[in-house]
Design an enzyme around this catalytic site. Structure first.
Site, PDB file in Angstrom:
ATOM      1  N   CYS A  31     -21.603 -27.545  32.130  1.00 10.15           N
ATOM      2  CA  CYS A  31     -22.397 -28.738  32.438  1.00 10.15           C
ATOM      3  C   CYS A  31     -22.563 -29.613  31.200  1.00 10.15           C
ATOM      4  O   CYS A  31     -23.257 -29.227  30.246  1.00 10.15           O
ATOM      5  CB  CYS A  31     -23.749 -28.315  32.998  1.00 10.15           C
ATOM      6  SG  CYS A  31     -24.944 -29.644  33.153  1.00 10.15           S
ATOM      7  N   CYS A  34     -26.164 -30.772  30.429  1.00 15.93           N
ATOM      8  CA  CYS A  34     -26.964 -29.643  29.936  1.00 15.93           C
ATOM      9  C   CYS A  34     -26.875 -29.543  28.407  1.00 15.93           C
ATOM     10  O   CYS A  34     -27.842 -29.180  27.729  1.00 15.93           O
ATOM     11  CB  CYS A  34     -26.491 -28.335  30.561  1.00 15.93           C
ATOM     12  SG  CYS A  34     -26.682 -28.256  32.354  1.00 15.93           S
TER      13      CYS A  34
END
Length: 295
Positions: A31, A34
Site C-alpha cells: 500500500c 500506507c
C-alpha cells in the site's frame, strides 16, 4: 509503535486502551499511501508525548482482525478508548488533519486527568449497563476468562452494538472450533451480516413454492436471529431438520444449538446439592430438537 497480531491484540489494544487512547493503523506492505501516513503517525506519537499509543496491524497478515473491524480499504486508522472504537478515518490525511482528529479526543497535556480508582460495582445492580460494565471489566482483568467474554460479547450483541461486539470477539476468533459458546456467537454474528437489509417476507414466496428450499428457510432463520426472534428462528430450523436432518453438513442443527446457547440465561444460585431449574423455553426447545433428531 507496536506491531499487533491476533496473539497480542487483547493486551496491546483492548487492555491498553483502558488507560490510554490507542491509535490502530491498518496497513499492508503493497500500500503506497500506507508508506506515507506511517511515518506521520510515528512522528505524532512522539510529539504527543505518551498521550496516545500507536499500534500497526498488517491487514493481509491479520485478516481476522481486519474483518472484525470491517476494514474495506487501507490505510484505515481507528482510535480506541476504554476498550471501544470511538472514531477513525481512511486514507493518507496530511499531518494537520490528523492532529485535528487526535485533538478531538485526546486532551492537551496540561488537562490530562489524574488516574482514578474505578469504583467497584455493586453486584446487586442488575441493570443492563451495569452488567455490561462489569463484564467489560472482567474481560479486561482476565482476558482468558472465556465465560466473561462470552457474556460480554453476547451483551453487546443484545444491545445492538455489533461493531463493538466484533472487536471484543476478535481475540478469540481462533477458538471458535474449541469453545462451543464462541461458535454460537460466531453463528449469531454471521446471521447479522447475512440478514443485513433483508426481511423474512422475501423468503416466504420461495418457501411457499418449495417447502424443501432449505437455503431460503435457513436465510429466513438468520433474519429472525438478527431480529432476536429466537423461538421463531428455531421453529424455522426445525422445519429443515424434519425434512433433512443432515442438510448442509448438519448446519441447521448446529445453528439451532447455537440459539439455545444464546438464549439460555445464567443458572441461578441454589443451595449445595441442589440442581438449578432449567429455563422453561430452553427446556421445551431442547425436547423438540431431540424428538426430531431421534425420530
Amino acid at each position: 509503535m507496536i506491531d499487533v497480531t491476533i496473539e497480542n491484540f487483547e493486551a496491546e489494544v483492548i487492555q491498553a486502551s483502558m488507560t490510554q487512547p490507542v491509535l490502530v493503523d491498518f496497513w499492508a506492505t503493497w500500500c503506497g499511501p500506507c508508506k506515507v501516513i506511517g511515518p506521520i503517525l510515528e512522528k505524532l506519537e512522539t510529539a504527543y508525548e505518551g498521550r496516545f499509543k500507536l499500534v500497526k496491524i498488517d491487514s493481509d497478515a491479520e485478516q481476522q482482525l481486519a474483518s472484525a473491524f470491517g476494514i474495506r480499504s487501507i490505510p484505515t486508522v481507528i482510535l480506541l478508548m476504554n476498550g471501544q472504537p470511538v472514531d477513525g478515518f481512511m486514507g493518507a490525511l496530511p499531518e494537520g488533519k490528523i492532529r485535528e482528529f487526535l485533538d478531538k479526543h485526546i486532551p492537551p497535556a496540561e488537562d490530562m486527568p489524574e488516574e482514578e480508582i474505578e469504583p467497584e460495582l455493586d453486584a446487586a445492580d442488575a441493570g443492563p449497563e451495569a452488567q455490561l460494565e462489569k463484564l467489560q471489566h472482567a474481560v479486561a482483568t482476565d482476558p482468558s476468562n472465556d465465560e466473561a467474554r462470552f457474556g460480554y460479547v453476547k451483551a453487546l450483541l443484545l444491545a445492538g452494538r455489533t461493531d463493538d461486539a466484533k472487536v471484543a470477539f476478535a481475540p478469540v476468533i481462533a477458538k471458535t472450533s474449541l469453545v462451543r459458546g464462541f461458535d454460537s456467537l460466531q453463528k449469531w454474528m454471521n446471521a447479522l451480516d447475512a440478514a443485513y437489509g433483508k426481511d423474512t417476507a422475501e423468503f416466504d414466496a420461495r418457501i411457499a413454492a418449495n417447502k424443501r428450499d432449505f437455503d431460503a428457510r435457513y436465510a429466513r432463520a438468520q433474519v429472525l436471529m438478527a431480529q432476536q426472534h429466537w423461538t421463531d428462528a428455531m421453529d424455522e430450523l426445525l422445519e429443515i431438520l424434519m425434512r433433512d436432518k443432515s442438510w448442509s453438513d448438519d448446519l441447521a442443527r448446529k445453528t439451532y444449538i447455537a440459539v439455545l446457547d444464546i438464549i439460555e440465561p445464567p443458572k441461578p444460585k441454589v443451595a449445595e446439592g441442589q440442581i438449578p431449574p432449567d429455563d422453561p423455553v430452553v427446556a421445551t426447545y431442547r425436547r423438540r430438537l431431540s424428538s426430531v433428531v431421534l425420530s
